[in-house]
Design an enzyme around this catalytic site. Structure first.
Site, mmCIF file in Angstrom:
data_model
loop_
_atom_site.group_PDB
_atom_site.id
_atom_site.type_symbol
_atom_site.label_atom_id
_atom_site.label_comp_id
_atom_site.label_asym_id
_atom_site.label_seq_id
_atom_site.Cartn_x
_atom_site.Cartn_y
_atom_site.Cartn_z
ATOM 1 N N LYS A 120 0.815 -1.220 0.000
ATOM 2 C CA LYS A 120 0.000 0.000 0.000
ATOM 3 C C LYS A 120 0.848 1.269 0.000
ATOM 4 O O LYS A 120 0.363 2.346 -0.328
ATOM 5 C CB LYS A 120 -0.960 -0.032 1.166
ATOM 6 C CG LYS A 120 -1.991 -1.142 0.978
ATOM 7 C CD LYS A 120 -3.039 -1.182 2.036
ATOM 8 C CE LYS A 120 -4.139 -2.170 1.687
ATOM 9 N NZ LYS A 120 -3.663 -3.578 1.669
HETATM 10 C C1 LIG Z 1 -4.290 -4.620 0.957
HETATM 11 C C2 LIG Z 1 -3.507 -5.861 0.786
HETATM 12 C C3 LIG Z 1 -3.867 -6.839 -0.161
HETATM 13 C C4 LIG Z 1 -5.115 -6.723 -1.023
HETATM 14 O O1 LIG Z 1 -5.061 -5.691 -1.964
HETATM 15 P P1 LIG Z 1 -6.412 -5.164 -2.640
HETATM 16 O O2 LIG Z 1 -6.014 -4.005 -3.455
HETATM 17 O O3 LIG Z 1 -7.294 -4.777 -1.477
HETATM 18 O O4 LIG Z 1 -6.981 -6.285 -3.415
HETATM 19 C C5 LIG Z 1 -3.064 -7.956 -0.287
HETATM 20 N N1 LIG Z 1 -1.982 -8.132 0.488
HETATM 21 C C6 LIG Z 1 -1.610 -7.221 1.421
HETATM 22 C C7 LIG Z 1 -0.409 -7.497 2.257
HETATM 23 C C8 LIG Z 1 -2.348 -6.061 1.593
HETATM 24 O O5 LIG Z 1 -1.971 -5.168 2.525
#
Ligand SMILES: *Cc1c(COP(=O)(O)O)cnc(C)c1O
Length: 492
Positions: A120
Site C-alpha cells: 500500500k
Molecule cells: C491490501 C492488501 C492486499 C489486497 O489488496 P487489494 O487491493 O485490497 O486487493 C493484499 N496483500 C496485502 C499485504 C495487503 O496489505
C-alpha cells in the site's frame, strides 16, 4: 451537466470521470481525487481511457514511468514528475521502487520495499501529493481530515504517507486487539503533528462501520476524505508496477516486446488486480490476471459462477489483509466491462439489500476471458511458504504465498506456459508468527523475538522500518468504545 472551463481545449480532449452508477455524476480528475467517492455512492471511472505510448514507457526508469502513467490517468493534476519525485525519492529501498526477483520458477514482483513494508506504500506515498495539488488547484483552503479504518496495513501506510503534510490531518481507527503486535507497534509509534491513532473496542467491522457512519452523518467543522482504494488517486499509482515488471522481463531477455505475461495477485478489495486490468487496457501485453483469495473465497465463486454472494461468515486467516467479503473495486470492473451504469447501480442495489447479485451471462463470459480465480486456505499457505523457501530459497509472506499457490493451480489447470509474475504484497516480517510457523515449530516466543529468529534462520534481513519498533515510544494509546468515534474526531 455542470459547466467545465475548457482552457481552450475541445470537449473531447478533456478526460472526465463519472460515477459507475450514473453518467450524469461527472468530475474532472482532480475533483475525483478530492471527492474520493461519487455523490451517488458509486466509484469514479474515466469516460474513456487515455492513450499511452507503451514502447516509450517501457524504456523509462520507474519514476518517469509513474509520472507518465499517473499523468495520463489524472491529466488535470500538473507537475506530475515533481509530485512523483516528492512522493518516492529516498523513501523506498531502491529507486526502482518495486524490484522483481527471478526465482527460477515464477518472477516475484516485490511491492513491499517502501517505508512501511506493505504494498500500500506505492499508492499511499503518492496520494498526499495528488490530494494537496488537487486542493491547491481547486482553491480549497480548509483542512481535509482523512478518516481510515484499518485491519492493519492500510493504517500505517496512510499514517506514514500523510504525516506532516500541510493542510491535511489523518485519523486511523483500528480494532483493539485485532491487529498483530508488529502492526500495532507500527501505528502507535507514528510521529507527526497531524496524525491521530485510536483503538476501538470491537472488531474491524465495528471500526469500519463507525467510519462509514461518520461519512454519512458528517462531522461538524471538518471536511472529510478517505485513503481507501475507492479513491482513483490510490488506484492510478498502482498501474506503474505492472509496466515495471514487464520492462524487467524484457531487459532480462525472458520475453520479446508484445509477448503476453500473466500476473497472479493476492486480492482483497480488488484494487491491486484492477490496476493490472487498467494496465492492460492502456496497452500493456497482459495475458491472464489471476485473482488469488484465501478462505474468504467470495471472488473465486464470483468469477467461476457469475454470482457474487456475501452472505457467508468472514473467516479470520493468516493473510488478514485479504479477509474481506465486499470487494469495493469490483464495481469498477463491472462498469469497465459492461459500460452500463444502470446495470451497475442495480447490481449494487441488490448487493446492499439482498446480499448478493448475479451478472448477465455475457458479462460473466467477458470477465472469465480476462480473469482466472482460485483460493488458498491457511494450511496451503503455510505449506507454500515452506515449499518456496526450500525449493526456490525465497522467503515470502502469507499473502504472497496465496498468490503463488493459486498461480500454480492456474498453470496445472490450463497448461499456460506464458511467464508468470506473482505480486508480493508484504514483507514476511510483517507476519513473523505465521511465516515462522511454516518453517519450524517454535512456540513460546513473542512476535518481536520471532522476527529476529526468522532472520537468523533464513539470513533474510529485517527491513529497517521494522527494526527496533519495540523500543520506540508509544505515542497513541487511546482506546474508546465504538459509539465514541464521533466525539473523538470532533475533538481533533
Ligand atoms: C491490501 C492488501 C492486499 C489486497 O489488496 P487489494 O487491493 O485490497 O486487493 C493484499 N496483500 C496485502 C499485504 C495487503 O496489505
Amino acid at each position: 451537466m455542470p459547466v467545465f472551463v475548457l482552457f481552450g481545449k475541445k470537449r473531447e480532449e478533456i478526460m472526465l470521470y463519472h460515477s459507475t452508477r450514473s453518467k450524469e455524476n461527472i468530475a474532472d480528475s482532480a475533483q475525483a481525487v478530492l471527492n474520493g467517492l461519487a455523490p451517488d455512492g458509486g466509484l469514479y471511472v474515466p469516460e474513456q481511457l487515455p492513450r499511452v505510448d507503451v514502447a516509450a514507457c517501457l524504456q523509462e526508469n520507474t519514476m518517469d514511468m509513474a509520472a507518465r502513467l499517473i499523468g495520463a490517468m489524472l491529466p488535470d493534476i500538473p507537475d506530475m514528475r515533481t509530485l512523483v519525485g516528492n512522493a518516492y525519492t529516498g523513501k523506498f529501498e531502491t529507486d526502482e521502487l518495486t524490484p522483481t526477483v527471478d526465482t527460477g520458477k515464477f518472477t516475484v514482483l516485490e511491492l513491499f520495499r517502501g517505508p512501511t513494508s506493505a504494498f500500500k506504500d506505492v499508492a499511499l506515498c503518492m496520494l498526499p501529493q495528488l490530494l494537496t495539488k488537487a486542493k491547491t488547484l481547486k482553491g480549497m483552503d480548509e483542512e481535509i481530515m482523512i478518516l481510515t479504518a484499518t485491519s492493519g496495513d492500510t493504517g500505517k501506510a496512510a499514517l506514514a504517507g500523510f504525516a506532516d503534510v500541510p493542510g491535511v490531518g489523518i485519523c486511523v481507527f483500528y480494532p483493539d486487539g485485532g491487529v498483530s503486535r508488529v502492526q500495532r507497534a507500527q501505528m502507535v509509534t507514528q510521529e507527526g503533528n497531524n496524525v491521530h491513532v485510536c483503538a476501538v473496542e470491537g472488531n474491524f467491522d465495528d471500526a469500519q462501520t463507525g467510519v462509514k457512519n461518520l461519512f454519512a452523518s458528517g462531522v461538524p467543522g471538518k471536511r472529510l476524505s478517505t485513503a481507501n482504494s475507492i479513491n482513483i488517486g490510490r488506484l492510478a499509482p498502482q498501474i506503474t508496477y505492472y509496466f515495471k515488471a514487464y520492462a524487467d522481463l524484457l531487459r532480462r531477455g525472458q520475453i520479446q516486446m508484445g509477448d503476453k505475461v500473466n500476473f497472479s495477485v493476492p486480492t482483497g478489495n480488488f484494487g491491486d488486480i484492477l490496476a493490472g486490468y487498467l494496465a492492460k487496457k492502456l496497452g500493456l501485453p497482459v495475458g491472464k490476471l489471476i485473482c488469488a483469495s484465501n478462505a474468504n473465497n467470495v471472488l473465486t465463486d464470483f468469477i467461476e459462477s457469475g454470482t457474487y454472494d456475501r452472505r457467508r461468515p468472514l473467516h479470520k486467516t493468516i493473510s488478514p489483509s485479504m479477509d474481506i467479503l465486499v470487494s469495493s473495486n469490483l464495481e469498477r470492473l463491472l462498469y469497465l466491462m459492461s459500460e452500463d451504469t444502470d446495470l451497475v447501480a442495480s447490481l449494487m442495489g441488490s448487493l446492499n439489500k439482498e446480499g448478493f447479485y448475479r451478472v448477465p451471462e455475457n458479462l460473466k463470459k467477458a470477465i472469465q476471458e480476462e480473469f482466472w480465480a482460485g483460493y488458498c486456505d491457511d494450511a496451503k499457505t503455510r505449506e507454500t511458504i515452506g515449499k518456496v523457501w526450500r525449493e526456490q530459497k525465497y522467503l515470502c509472506d502469507t499473502h504472497t504465498a496465496a498468490g503463488w499457490a493459486v498461480a500454480e493451480d492456474y498453470v496445472a489447470a490450463t497448461g499456460d506456459t506464458a511467464p508468470m509474475v506473482v505480486l508480493s504484497t508484504a514483507s514476511p516480517y510483517k507476519f513473523p508468527a505465521a511465516v515462522l510457523s511454516a518453517l519450524e515449530d517454535v512456540a513460546e516466543m513473542d512476535e518481536f523475538q520471532q522476527m529476529d529468529y526468522l532472520s537468523k534462520l533464513t539470513g533474510v534481513p529485517v527491513p529497517g522500518n521494522l527494526q527496533g519498533l519495540q523500543q520506540k515510544k508509544e505515542l497513541h494509546t487511546t482506546v474508546i468504545p465504538k459509539d465514541k468515534m464521533l466525539a473523538f474526531v470532533e475533538a481533533l
